[in-house]
Design an enzyme around this catalytic site. Structure first.
Site, PDB file in Angstrom:
ATOM      1  N   SER B  49       0.978  -1.290   0.008  1.00 47.09           N
ATOM      2  CA  SER B  49       0.119   0.151   0.274  1.00 47.09           C
ATOM      3  C   SER B  49       1.226   1.139  -0.045  1.00 47.09           C
ATOM      4  CB  SER B  49      -0.672  -0.241   0.871  1.00 47.09           C
ATOM      5  OG  SER B  49      -2.024  -1.362   0.903  1.00 47.09           O
ATOM      6  N   GLY B 222      -4.304  -2.219  -0.613  1.00 45.74           N
ATOM      7  CA  GLY B 222      -3.270  -1.574  -1.675  1.00 45.74           C
ATOM      8  C   GLY B 222      -3.569  -0.564  -1.908  1.00 45.74           C
ATOM      9  N   GLY B 224      -2.778   3.593  -4.143  1.00 47.98           N
ATOM     10  CA  GLY B 224      -3.636   4.415  -5.012  1.00 47.98           C
ATOM     11  C   GLY B 224      -4.685   4.861  -4.424  1.00 47.98           C
ATOM     12  N   CYS B 250      -9.290  -2.113   3.929  1.00 48.11           N
ATOM     13  CA  CYS B 250      -8.624  -1.343   2.870  1.00 48.11           C
ATOM     14  C   CYS B 250      -9.081  -0.387   1.502  1.00 48.11           C
ATOM     15  CB  CYS B 250      -7.142  -1.170   3.413  1.00 48.11           C
ATOM     16  SG  CYS B 250      -6.152  -0.003   3.269  1.00 48.11           S
ATOM     17  N   LEU B 251      -7.998  -0.798   0.840  1.00 45.99           N
ATOM     18  CA  LEU B 251      -8.762  -0.990  -0.989  1.00 45.99           C
ATOM     19  C   LEU B 251      -9.841  -1.604  -0.602  1.00 45.99           C
ATOM     20  CD1 LEU B 251      -7.237   0.778  -3.594  1.00 45.99           C
ATOM     21  CD2 LEU B 251      -7.045  -1.498  -4.142  1.00 45.99           C
ATOM     22  N   GLN B 254     -12.768  -0.252   0.322  1.00 46.44           N
ATOM     23  CA  GLN B 254     -12.959   1.714  -1.188  1.00 46.44           C
ATOM     24  C   GLN B 254     -14.031   0.690  -1.924  1.00 46.44           C
ATOM     25  OE1 GLN B 254      -9.506   3.223  -0.992  1.00 46.44           O
ATOM     26  NE2 GLN B 254      -9.332   3.200   1.029  1.00 46.44           N
ATOM     27  N   ASN B 292      -3.455   2.855   6.900  1.00 49.04           N
ATOM     28  CA  ASN B 292      -2.702   3.029   6.102  1.00 49.04           C
ATOM     29  C   ASN B 292      -3.105   3.388   4.946  1.00 49.04           C
ATOM     30  OD1 ASN B 292      -0.461   3.696   4.899  1.00 49.04           O
ATOM     31  ND2 ASN B 292      -0.124   1.712   4.219  1.00 49.04           N
ATOM     32  N   GLY B 294      -5.063   6.765   2.081  1.00 45.56           N
ATOM     33  CA  GLY B 294      -5.369   7.899   1.681  1.00 45.56           C
ATOM     34  C   GLY B 294      -6.913   8.536   1.278  1.00 45.56           C
ATOM     35  N   PHE B 295      -7.725   7.465   0.629  1.00 46.11           N
ATOM     36  CA  PHE B 295      -8.615   7.664   0.205  1.00 46.11           C
ATOM     37  C   PHE B 295      -9.391   7.003   1.073  1.00 46.11           C
ATOM     38  CE2 PHE B 295      -5.837   7.392  -2.995  1.00 46.11           C
ATOM     39  CZ  PHE B 295      -6.876   8.663  -3.934  1.00 46.11           C
ATOM     40  N   HIS B 334      -6.717  -2.089   9.309  1.00 50.70           N
ATOM     41  CA  HIS B 334      -6.234  -3.698   9.212  1.00 50.70           C
ATOM     42  C   HIS B 334      -6.228  -4.731  10.364  1.00 50.70           C
ATOM     43  CE1 HIS B 334      -3.677  -2.565   4.989  1.00 50.70           C
ATOM     44  NE2 HIS B 334      -4.271  -1.588   5.587  1.00 50.70           N
ATOM     45  N   GLU B 336      -5.914  -7.525   9.672  1.00 53.60           N
ATOM     46  CA  GLU B 336      -3.728  -8.550  10.202  1.00 53.60           C
ATOM     47  C   GLU B 336      -3.330  -7.858  11.113  1.00 53.60           C
ATOM     48  OE1 GLU B 336      -4.813  -6.543   7.475  1.00 53.60           O
ATOM     49  OE2 GLU B 336      -3.494  -5.635   6.707  1.00 53.60           O
TER      50      GLU B 336
END
Lengths: 1076, 364
Positions: B49, B222, B224, B250-251, B254, B292, B294-295, B334, B336
């Site tokens: 990430s 992941g 971005g 996380c990603l 989203q 962790n 940013g979105f 997270h 994990e």
């Protein structure tokens, strides 16, 4: 859960080794948290010098012993619906467990808030605790809890040596130690059984890493760890004796979170609600671990963690005990984010313990599994090097840091011993080892300290060498790169001066370095502690300085501001009383409309709570750092007279640097501190003093003694900290003492003073404004002069001082105040014998007794003093009416001899007490008895041992002995005393001296606990005489039998307990006394 | 330090900070972000990430316990979160050149050198963090030896495509067959599954997993902007129309929000730490989590059958969503861990329980 209306809080009593100022901090926070909820608070705490027992903190304060009897009486009277037991250390916890077992809480329908008492018992009883851990598969050291010697030996057989012995239910590891064989175990276990019914025989994990977590849990099972800490010293040294670093430095993420998860699991299983501490041993070469213990209460570590992170643990714990969930509470630093979070630090914190072992005759100086330290400091930096060097200076033991201290010549054998059998000097022994060419691996082998820490120390050592190599080229060689590197590694200007310029005029050289440094633009930056590593803005100004940075987090305070210097490290002679003074000074300055700025570095204090002042600098009280801050803040003034001797000692240097010092001119302060100047001023004013002389040869000393006669008080100037001050009674002792203590020469003179026996000691605490006294308080010692004023028992108001004497004292004090143009607080100590008054000393600063006299009289001397310092007009008050006070206050010292194996528990000219209490009563006897019960004395059941020493004390105690017999006590007496009593028709049973090796022997009786109180009066304070009775005194201490060594105090105590019943000790709150 | 070489960190707002080089002496560009985690740099640096990011660590001393040697657990790394360092550069206050740990095989600097990643120390990381906090995460570069590089916004790249594997891999044997859509997964997610009686099918980000036979679907973390993963979103929409349990982290969370019809947005400076508090919505139960990202998912844009599962106690942002009737849920944090707190690992059990329930429903 319904919110309680009225809550009782138990304090921790007097400061003692293992239980110090941290509980003033935690209790004060808890009271604040309850007050915010509109709950009525009742506090029981006899420690009158604390902030928590000040006006407007608790609604009612009882200056009474924190013992089951008194707590039950207060409950009976006050009928609270809730009680907090986790904020007063082990004292409060033990008391609560006893009350719980006796069904007292149930009987009066008092709800224990927070962690249930059963959970406390589960953590305190080693057997149950281990079983609890086993239930969830959490590992603890292999151990067996035993209640008798036989089982202890059998357990050791099973586990295998080396083993560690621990006593259950004991604060600070009391009664703990290591044993390598059966004989050592036998000796240790016997002692442990005297403090605890149950002891633990356990596998030794010596050399493992010691790691702690502070865990918080609410009743909804939400659980967080606020901080973890790693001990610099591996297992084997009690965490209170260790240098401790937060957060951990050598743990990987896996280790960190493995232990964190185990902590949370354990605390959930134990059902703790509030705050607790869990300690682990971690194998240095695997992820193997053991849980060592859980403290189900606020502790020294939690106070440290609060200060280290900015997370107000005690405050939050108090709120949780009222039924809040963590997520409902706000982070009080950011005031926007939640209290349910784990602080992220962007700095490192190092805690170092302070010992005062040199003050104790005969004490075993090795440090280990039981606590001996009397205070601690916390240093903050961006690197370990920076923090530890700050910390070593903060200890105020005369060290300049890790390196550049006064050179010492030691051989390798001594170094090896210091490293492997540590005493309080071990950290400096590491430097000596480096100097002697030891490798890092060798030092590790001897100390088991992790390589990483040793490497950091080596970095400091090497930087020191680099600086020293430039000596030939002097200051000019000091270029920005090296200078900055040294400052980042925590070198003070003075350290740099010593390395670069040698041991010359160090203070002058320091100024040269400072000037050069500023010219090169190498300046510290001010950073904020914000709990979230800058992720969110902080609303509070909790600050420190560092050389690792290029930007200040904030700008200079622009409103008019006042800097108050705190008390620094607690040590014997200076502790919580000066924190009370500092906090009161700050509060007064705030009331007068100033922004307030505190500089202090003691994590046990209330003054270092970030909401006490507008800005808190958790920083060194050194000339260098104080000047840095003053130059940055540009305050209207700086107050250094409320923090005790550390800030007072800075007066002259700060004044030379044009700091805006408030109050008495530093030049005058110096005229009082300097013995010669003071003496000639007293002569000039026609004020009598005990005769004294500074002498440079033995002949001159004998000549002087010829004039004044024995005994004399001698004080060699060579020895630091006044430890070698002693009384000598004859020529032989004089010679042998001087041979042992120090050399006498022009360079190292000795001060010899006349020692007046049987003189009354009287103290005056006062405030003056431009030389005019505006307020004062006079108190009287119970003991005759010769007992250090910090160890003395005091009456306020005075009970046996003539009005005429008081008038004379006042006249003298007025003369002194005028001559010294005193503005602010001061204290004078007087001797009175046959109505003749002599002045012993004058301290132009607040004294130890300020909180005591202020609280008893209801006249806050610090408030007055601060107003004077700020230039406010203060009218002379009615403090002369002191005799009209309808009650009496007695201040009594707390000794910690139990914690100092080998130390001779006798009172002398040098202070040895670690804390004090102050209790109130309708009569002097009542107040005295309450205060003595508060510091651990017990009313004897049936027997008293009297060994009454010199004829004067035999006479003094005769009436007391008669009273004891009348009251039905059995008196055991040693030979001389027995004979004397028989001659005067007082029946007593003879017991033989230890050296008589004959039964009935006093030692046998002590060990068999046939004696409930020991009165042992040394003939005089010479070493030979002291050695004589040492065995009796030490055995009494080791077997937990109350001991008195002063005839006047013994007499007063006997008088009190023979004439008063427990029910005569009135359960009256401070407010009730005030209303009298 | 001997032979210290000076390097510069330059931000897009013009801030230039001089420091000392460690790791590789080379220049790099990326998005400058900060993490307040106090431990776990071996885990952080290998977390995919972080791809394309210059990482600022607020904890002031870094490198203390070195870097462990590689060990394998069921053919995946036992220690690291992927098979290489993913950050573009590392910024610290104090680099601990000498390290000490029983498990260490090399120093952090040497490890960075191995992957040609530059590090810079001697930086006032608190000042830098405050800039990022006030102005938001921004582009920046580390410039070594006058070898200048262009600023580069990694969020314009399809970072997921760069870190995702190109082939399908199978792990373990177990009663539940789980498809893991690897958009840059941390290996600890794989470890968490393999410890739980699972047969794992790890597929590339754009693989059409709807064609596979599986019991439950997992969407990994992941790097971005999630909107770059159009292929994943498309496949996911198919899965959402079915009833097999889905769990995203996380990603992955989203992506679930986007596939459900909601929107995502870029946070000012993101959450990168081990101390993020989240509340299980509608309860008094909270957890400390490792994060962790940013979105974040914009919960206001979610369709009616979706709801917020967790919310951040600090700033109220979405920390997970769930479907009101189907076994679909996600976390922005997270569970994990690695690094960070392990308090929410139970969510893997919850997911597998719903898989078991789903299967039981199918059988009956």
């Amino acid at each position: 859960m319904e919110k309680p209306q009225k809550v009782l809080i138990l304090g921790s009593g007097a400061l003692k080794i293992g239980e110090a100022g941290e509980f003033d901090y935690s209790g004060s926070q808890a009271l604040k948290a309850l007050k915010e909820e509109g709950i009525r608070t009742i506090l029981i705490n006899p420690n009158i010098a604390t902030v928590q027992t000040s006006d407007n903190i608790a609604d009612d304060v009882y200056f009474l012993p924190v013992t089951p009897y008194f707590v039950e009486e207060v409950i009976k009277k006050e009928q609270p619906d809730g009680i907090l037991v986790a904020f007063g250390g082990q004292t409060a916890l033990n008391c609560a467990v006893a009350l719980f077992r006796a069904g007292v809480f149930e009987k009066y329908n008092v709800q224990v808030l927070g962690t249930p008492v059963q959970s406390i018992i589960d953590t305190e009883d080693r057997d149950i605790f281990k079983e609890k851990l086993d239930q969830i598969g959490v590992l603890s050291a292999r151990s067996v809890a035993v209640t008798n010697m036989e089982d202890a030996l059998a357990a050791a057989e099973k586990i295998g040596f080396p083993i560690i012995v621990r006593a259950a239910f004991a604060l600070g590891g009391l009664g703990s130690g290591f044993a390598n064989n059966m004989d050592e175990l036998r000796a240790l276990a016997q002692k442990s059984f005297t403090t605890s019914d149950q002891i633990l025989v356990e596998e030794s994990l010596k050399g493992w890493k010691e790691v702690e977590y502070e865990v918080v849990r609410d009743q909804y099972d939400n659980c967080i760890t606020v901080c973890n800490m790693e001990n610099f010293d591996p297992i084997g040294i009690h965490t209170g004796e260790s240098i401790v670093v937060a957060p951990s430095q050598t743990l990987s993420n896996r280790e960190y979170h493995k232990l964190r998860s185990i902590g949370i699991k354990t605390i959930r299983h134990l059902g703790i609600v509030g705050e607790c501490n869990i300690q682990y041993a971690l194998d240095p070469v695997s992820e193997d671990y053991r849980v060592i213990e859980v403290n189900a209460r606020l502790s020294r570590s939690s106070a440290l963690a609060s200060k280290a992170t900015g997370y107000p643990l005690a405050f939050v714990a108090a709120k949780l005990s009222l039924g809040y969930s963590l997520s409902e509470l706000k982070n009080s630093v950011t005031q926007t984010t939640s209290a349910f979070f784990e602080p992220a630090l962007d700095y490192v914190v190092v805690k170092l313990p302070r010992w005062d072992l040199a003050k104790f005759e005969g004490v075993n100086r090795q440090i280990g599994s039981a606590m001996k330290s009397v205070g601690e400091v916390m240093a903050i930096g961006k690197s370990f090097e920076e923090a530890i060097q700050k910390g070593l200076r903060m200890l105020d033991t005369g060290k300049r840091g890790f390196v550049a201290n006064k050179p010492e010549q030691v051989d390798n054998a001594t170094i090896d011993k210091l490293l492997s059998e540590p005493n309080e000097e071990r950290i400096f022994a590491i430097n000596l080892a480096f100097e002697a060419g030891y490798t890092l691996a060798q030092v590790h082998e001897l100390t088991k300290i992790d390589h990483w820490f040793l490497q950091r120390l080596l970095t400091i050592f090497e930087l020191g060498k680099k600086l020293a190599e430039k000596r030939a080229s002097g200051l000019g060689a000091l270029e920005t790169g090296l200078l900055r590197e040294a400052k980042k590694a925590g070198f003070s200007d003075q350290q740099i001066a010593v390395k670069l310029l040698g041991e010359g005029d160090v203070k002058a050289d320091e100024l040269l370095v400072r000037a050069r440094r500023k010219a090169l633009g190498v300046l510290p930056v001010i950073k904020q502690i914000d709990t979230l590593a800058a992720e969110f803005p902080a609303k509070t100004n909790y600050l420190y300085s560092t050389y690792h940075g290029t930007e200040n987090d904030l700008a200079q305070e622009t409103s008019k501001s006042i800097v108050v210097l705190g008390s620094g490290v607690y040590r014997i002679g200076s502790s919580v009383e000066f924190d009370w003074c500092g906090v009161n000074a700050v509060q007064t300055a705030a009331e007068e409309g100033y922004k307030t700025i505190i500089i202090n570095y003691n994590p046990e204090t209330v003054s270092t709570d970030y909401d006490v002042s507008d800005r808190l600098y958790f920083e060194e009280l050194s000339f260098e750092r104080v000047m840095d801050i003053l130059e940055f803040e540009q305050p209207q003034g700086v107050i250094l007279s409320t923090g005790g001797q550390i800030p007072n000692n800075l007066a002259t240097r700060l004044a030379d640097a044009k700091a805006p010092i408030l109050g008495t001119a530093p030049a005058r302060i110096d005229e009082a501190e300097n013995r010669h100047k003071f003496s000639s001023i007293m002569d000039e004013l026609g004020i009598a003093q005990p005769r004294w002389k500074e002498l440079t040869s033995l002949d001159a000393m004998f000549e002087f003694v010829g004039e004044v006669g024995y005994p004399v008080l001698i004080r060699p100037s060579y020895v630091l900290s006044g430890a070698a001050m002693n009384v000598v009674s004859n020529a032989f002792e004089m010679e042998s003492f001087l041979k042992a203590a120090a050399e006498v020469s022009a360079e190292y003179p000795v001060v010899v003073s006349e020692f007046i026996q049987e003189a009354k000691e009287i103290e005056l605490d006062a405030v003056a404004d431009k030389g005019e006294i505006v307020s004062y308080a006079i108190s009287e010692h119970v003991e005759f002069a010769g007992v250090h004023s910090g160890d003395a028992t005091m009456y306020y108001p005075p009970q046996r001082v003539y009005v005429g004497t008081v008038r004379k004292l006042k006249v003298i004090a007025e003369k002194i105040a005028k001559r010294y143009e005193i503005s602010g607080p001061f204290n004078i100590q007087f001797l009175e014998k046959n109505r003749e008054i002599r002045v012993i000393e004058c301290n132009i600063r607040a004294s130890r007794s300020f909180p005591f006299v202020s609280k008893v009289s209801g006249n806050n001397l610090i408030r007055k003093a601060t107003q004077v310092l700020l230039g406010k007009k203060v009218e002379r008050d009615a403090s002369e009416l002191v005799y009209d006070l309808p009650f009496v206050g007695v201040k009594a010292p707390q000794f910690s001899f139990t914690r100092l194996p080998g130390a001779d528990p006798v009172l002398r000219v040098d202070m040895v007490s670690t804390g004090e209490v102050g209790c109130l009563g309708d009569t002097a006897e009542e107040a005295l008895l309450k205060s003595m019960l508060s510091v651990g004395y017990k009313i004897p059941q049936k027997s008293v041992l009297i060994s009454s020493g010199p004829i004067l004390s035999k006479i003094a105690l005769l009436e007391s002995a008669r009273l004891l017999v009348q009251s039905g006590y059995v008196i055991y007496a040693t030979q001389g005393t027995h004979r004397f009593f028989a001659e005067h028709n007082v029946p007593s049973s003879l017991v033989f001296w230890p050296d008589d090796y004959q039964e009935p022997n006093v030692l046998t009786y002590l060990k068999e606990k046939k004696i409930d109180l020991v009165i042992n009066i040394p003939k005089n304070l010479s070493k030979g005489e002291l050695d004589n009775d040492y065995k009796i005194r030490r055995t009494a201490i080791d077997f937990g039998i109350p001991l008195l060594t002063n005839a006047r105090l013994a007499k007063a105590f006997i008088q009190a307990f023979c004439t008063l019943e427990m029910q005569d000790l009135k359960i009256k709150s401070w407010n009730e006394y005030k209303a009298m | 330090m001997e032979n210290a070489k000076s390097v510069k960190l330059i931000l897009e707002d013009g801030t230039a900070i001089e420091g000392t080089s460690f790791g590789a002496f080379t220049s790099t560009a990326g998005e400058v972000v900060f993490s307040t985690a106090m431990t776990g740099y071996p885990e952080n640096l290998t977390d995919p990430s972080f791809a394309g990011q210059i990482l600022v660590l607020t904890y002031p001393m870094v490198g203390n316990y070195g870097v462990p040697g590689e060990e394998l657990y069921k053919s995946i790394s036992k220690i690291f979160e992927s098979d290489k360092i993913h950050i573009a550069g590392l910024v610290v206050n104090y680099y601990s050149e000498e390290h000490s740990h029983w498990n260490a095989a090399k120093s952090l600097g040497d490890w960075l050198k191995e992957y040609n990643i530059p590090g810079i120390f001697g930086v006032d990381t608190r000042m830098l963090t405050k800039i990022l906090r006030e102005k938001g995460a921004m582009l920046g570069k580390i410039v070594a030896g006058g070898q200048d590089v262009e600023l580069h916004d990694p969020n314009q790249d399809n970072l997921v495509a760069q870190v995702s594997p190109t082939e399908v891999k199978h792990y373990g044997q177990g009663q539940h067959k789980i498809v893991l859509v690897d958009c840059g997964t941390k290996t600890n997610i794989i470890r968490c599954f393999l410890q739980r009686d699972v047969e794992l099918i790890r597929v590339p980000w754009d693989y059409d997993f709807t064609q596979l036979d599986y019991d439950g679907l997992f969407l990994s973390n992941g790097p971005g902007d999630p909107k770059m993963c159009t292929a994943t979103i498309q496949h996911l929409q198919t899965a959402l129309s079915q009833d097999k349990p889905i769990f995203g982290i996380c990603l992955g969370s989203q992506l679930m929000g986007l596939a459900a019809g909601g929107d995502t947005f870029k946070l000012k400076y993101g959450h990168r730490s081990h101390n993020q508090p989240v509340l299980l919505s509608g309860t008094k139960r909270s957890y400390i989590t490792s994060q962790n990202h940013g979105f974040a998912v914009d919960t206001d844009t979610l369709p009616a059958e979706w709801t917020m599962l967790f919310e951040n106690l600090n700033d109220g942002t979405c920390e997970g969503i769930k479907h009101k009737s189907k076994p679909f849920f996600s976390t922005q944090f997270h569970p994990e861990a690695a690094g960070g707190p392990e308090d929410t690992e139970y969510l893997f059990d919850d997911f597998l329980k719903s898989v078991a329930e789903y299967k039981a429903g199918q059988d009956s």
